[in-house]
Design an enzyme around this catalytic site. Structure first.
Site, PDB file in Angstrom:
ATOM      1  N   ALA A  54       5.885  -2.086   4.991  1.00 14.18           N
ATOM      2  CA  ALA A  54       5.985  -2.987   3.834  1.00 14.18           C
ATOM      3  C   ALA A  54       7.085  -4.037   3.998  1.00 14.18           C
ATOM      4  CB  ALA A  54       6.225  -2.161   2.578  1.00 14.18           C
ATOM      5  N   HIS A  62      -3.390   3.035   6.981  1.00 14.51           N
ATOM      6  CA  HIS A  62      -3.421   3.383   5.553  1.00 14.51           C
ATOM      7  C   HIS A  62      -4.530   2.638   4.803  1.00 14.51           C
ATOM      8  CE1 HIS A  62       1.044   4.922   5.475  1.00 14.51           C
ATOM      9  NE2 HIS A  62       0.220   5.753   6.060  1.00 14.51           N
ATOM     10  N   ASP A 105      -2.190  -5.154   2.935  1.00  9.22           N
ATOM     11  CA  ASP A 105      -2.190  -6.493   2.343  1.00  9.22           C
ATOM     12  C   ASP A 105      -2.974  -7.538   3.122  1.00  9.22           C
ATOM     13  OD1 ASP A 105      -0.472  -7.068   4.502  1.00  9.22           O
ATOM     14  OD2 ASP A 105       1.334  -6.834   3.279  1.00  9.22           O
TER      15      ASP A 105
HETATM   16  P1  NAD Z   1       9.348   1.207   2.867  1.00  7.82           P
HETATM   17  O1  NAD Z   1       9.435   0.488   1.551  1.00  7.82           O
HETATM   18  O2  NAD Z   1       9.602   2.659   2.897  1.00  7.82           O
HETATM   19  O3  NAD Z   1      10.395   0.534   3.877  1.00  7.82           O
HETATM   20  C1  NAD Z   1      10.480  -0.861   4.030  1.00  7.82           C
HETATM   21  C2  NAD Z   1      11.650  -1.130   4.946  1.00  7.82           C
HETATM   22  O4  NAD Z   1      11.640  -2.522   5.243  1.00  7.82           O
HETATM   23  C3  NAD Z   1      13.018  -0.834   4.316  1.00  7.82           C
HETATM   24  O5  NAD Z   1      13.725   0.047   5.170  1.00  7.82           O
HETATM   25  C4  NAD Z   1      13.702  -2.201   4.220  1.00  7.82           C
HETATM   26  O6  NAD Z   1      15.087  -2.134   4.564  1.00  7.82           O
HETATM   27  C5  NAD Z   1      12.955  -3.022   5.232  1.00  7.82           C
HETATM   28  N1  NAD Z   1      12.837  -4.442   4.886  1.00  7.82           N
HETATM   29  C6  NAD Z   1      12.633  -5.011   3.670  1.00  7.82           C
HETATM   30  N2  NAD Z   1      12.533  -6.338   3.783  1.00  7.82           N
HETATM   31  C7  NAD Z   1      12.675  -6.628   5.115  1.00  7.82           C
HETATM   32  C8  NAD Z   1      12.642  -7.831   5.875  1.00  7.82           C
HETATM   33  N3  NAD Z   1      12.486  -9.035   5.299  1.00  7.82           N
HETATM   34  N4  NAD Z   1      12.780  -7.737   7.221  1.00  7.82           N
HETATM   35  C9  NAD Z   1      12.976  -6.530   7.846  1.00  7.82           C
HETATM   36  N5  NAD Z   1      13.034  -5.355   7.158  1.00  7.82           N
HETATM   37  C10 NAD Z   1      12.862  -5.414   5.807  1.00  7.82           C
HETATM   38  O7  NAD Z   1       7.945   0.826   3.504  1.00  7.82           O
HETATM   39  P2  NAD Z   1       7.087   1.613   4.558  1.00  7.82           P
HETATM   40  O8  NAD Z   1       7.953   2.242   5.573  1.00  7.82           O
HETATM   41  O9  NAD Z   1       6.030   0.688   4.983  1.00  7.82           O
HETATM   42  O10 NAD Z   1       6.427   2.827   3.727  1.00  7.82           O
HETATM   43  C11 NAD Z   1       5.883   2.651   2.421  1.00  7.82           C
HETATM   44  C12 NAD Z   1       4.370   2.886   2.282  1.00  7.82           C
HETATM   45  O11 NAD Z   1       3.830   2.066   1.220  1.00  7.82           O
HETATM   46  C13 NAD Z   1       3.596   2.449   3.485  1.00  7.82           C
HETATM   47  O12 NAD Z   1       2.397   3.133   3.536  1.00  7.82           O
HETATM   48  C14 NAD Z   1       3.365   0.985   3.148  1.00  7.82           C
HETATM   49  O13 NAD Z   1       2.403   0.362   3.877  1.00  7.82           O
HETATM   50  C15 NAD Z   1       2.976   1.056   1.674  1.00  7.82           C
HETATM   51  N6  NAD Z   1       3.247  -0.262   1.019  1.00  7.82           N
HETATM   52  C16 NAD Z   1       2.545  -1.325   1.500  1.00  7.82           C
HETATM   53  C17 NAD Z   1       2.798  -2.586   0.993  1.00  7.82           C
HETATM   54  C18 NAD Z   1       2.016  -3.746   1.589  1.00  7.82           C
HETATM   55  O14 NAD Z   1       0.852  -3.566   2.000  1.00  7.82           O
HETATM   56  N7  NAD Z   1       2.626  -4.919   1.712  1.00  7.82           N
HETATM   57  C19 NAD Z   1       3.762  -2.772  -0.002  1.00  7.82           C
HETATM   58  C20 NAD Z   1       4.457  -1.627  -0.494  1.00  7.82           C
HETATM   59  C21 NAD Z   1       4.192  -0.358   0.058  1.00  7.82           C
END
Ligand code: NAD
Length: 254
Positions: free
Chosen positions: A26, A121, A106
């Site tokens: 994410a 996922h 996304d």
């Molecule tokens: P997470 O929220 O656990 O971790 C996100 C990490 O990204 C954090 O450690 C943070 O420090 C880091 N981060 C935030 N902004 C950043 C940037 N600009 N550059 C670099 N690092 C950055 O997310 P996860 O590990 O993907 O796990 C959460 C679950 O929820 C997964 O399955 C995820 O795909 C899903 N999810 C998906 C979306 C999406 O599709 N965009 C959004 C929210 C959650």
């Protein structure tokens, strides 16, 4: 070591590797305006995803998902890829990246032009009726939700539509098996924007021969990474692209 020095090291690793895979989460999409789960101000501080996005809750109280997700559904669908997504697509085109393994739902890697995207996922392009198994497009699902039908139901059998993404407690998609093989077969895994807290995806970096991580906050695999860049994905990947351009490893576009 400065950010620039670390990026030079990342370029060295990438060019020395015969096969590189990327694992994204994410965090790569926060610069596109989609909140992640665990950053300060992320989704976790507003809803409890372990409740609202759990497979069990969806069976007993499907409205919880649609109510919690509603404010974010439009944001996700209208988001545009950022520089980090673009650079990953460019690396694949340049033959420097075998595939992107993503936890995200996304669609931003595909929008940026990545071709081999393993969506472990699932995705938000369609939904399936939990009773009769019929599928509808995401747009049709949203029409129902924004018309106030929460949870949205199948017109034929009145079953509830479940998005084709993986909820906490669900099995992963078939792409996960492919991701395991691709990781085992690679020389380098680059993680971009994931806390690596979510299992079983977080087992993949443990299998990697060489691991590099680009993430703002700490991850569960920092101890294993040969290179750790605690910086934003967009700027880091842009610096990487410029370093590769300087070395003639990629061409101007991307
Ligand atoms: P997470 O929220 O656990 O971790 C996100 C990490 O990204 C954090 O450690 C943070 O420090 C880091 N981060 C935030 N902004 C950043 C940037 N600009 N550059 C670099 N690092 C950055 O997310 P996860 O590990 O993907 O796990 C959460 C679950 O929820 C997964 O399955 C995820 O795909 C899903 N999810 C998906 C979306 C999406 O599709 N965009 C959004 C929210 C959650």
């Amino acid at each position: 070591m400065s950010l620039r020095e670390k990026v030079v090291q990342l370029a060295d690793l990438l060019l020395a590797s015969n096969k590189t895979v990327v694992l994204t989460g994410a965090g790569i999409s926060t610069e596109s305006g989609i909140p992640d789960f665990r950053s300060p101000g992320g989704l976790w501080s507003k809803v409890d995803p372990m409740y609202a996005f759990s497979a069990e809750t969806f069976i007993y109280r499907p409205a919880a998902f649609y109510e919690a997700g509603l404010p974010h559904l439009n944001t996700i669908m209208s988001a545009q890829p950022n520089r980090a997504h673009e650079v990953l697509a460019g690396l694949e085109k340049a033959g420097l990246l075998a595939c992107v393994i993503t936890q995200n739902v996304d669609n931003l890697h595909q929008k940026a032009g990545s071709v081999r995207v393993l969506e472990v996922h699932g995705h938000l392009r369609s939904a399936t009726c939990m009773k009769c198994g019929s599928k509808i497009t995401w747009d049709y699902l949203l029409d129902k939700v924004f018309a106030g039908q929460i949870p949205p139901r199948c017109s034929d059998c009145q079953g509830v539509y479940k998005p084709d993404c993986v909820f906490f407690g669900d099995s992963l998609t078939a792409d996960f098996e492919v991701a395991i093989r691709e990781t085992a077969d690679s020389d380098l895994m680059l993680v971009v924007g994931s806390s690596l807290e979510v299992a079983p995806v977080n087992h993949l970096p443990m299998m990697a021969k060489e691991l590099a991580i680009v993430n703002v906050g700490p991850t569960a695999a920092d101890h294993k990474a040969g290179l750790l860049i605690n910086h934003k994905a967009g700027e880091t990947m842009d610096l990487l692209w410029n370093e590769l351009l300087k070395r003639g490893a990629v061409k101007q576009e991307a």
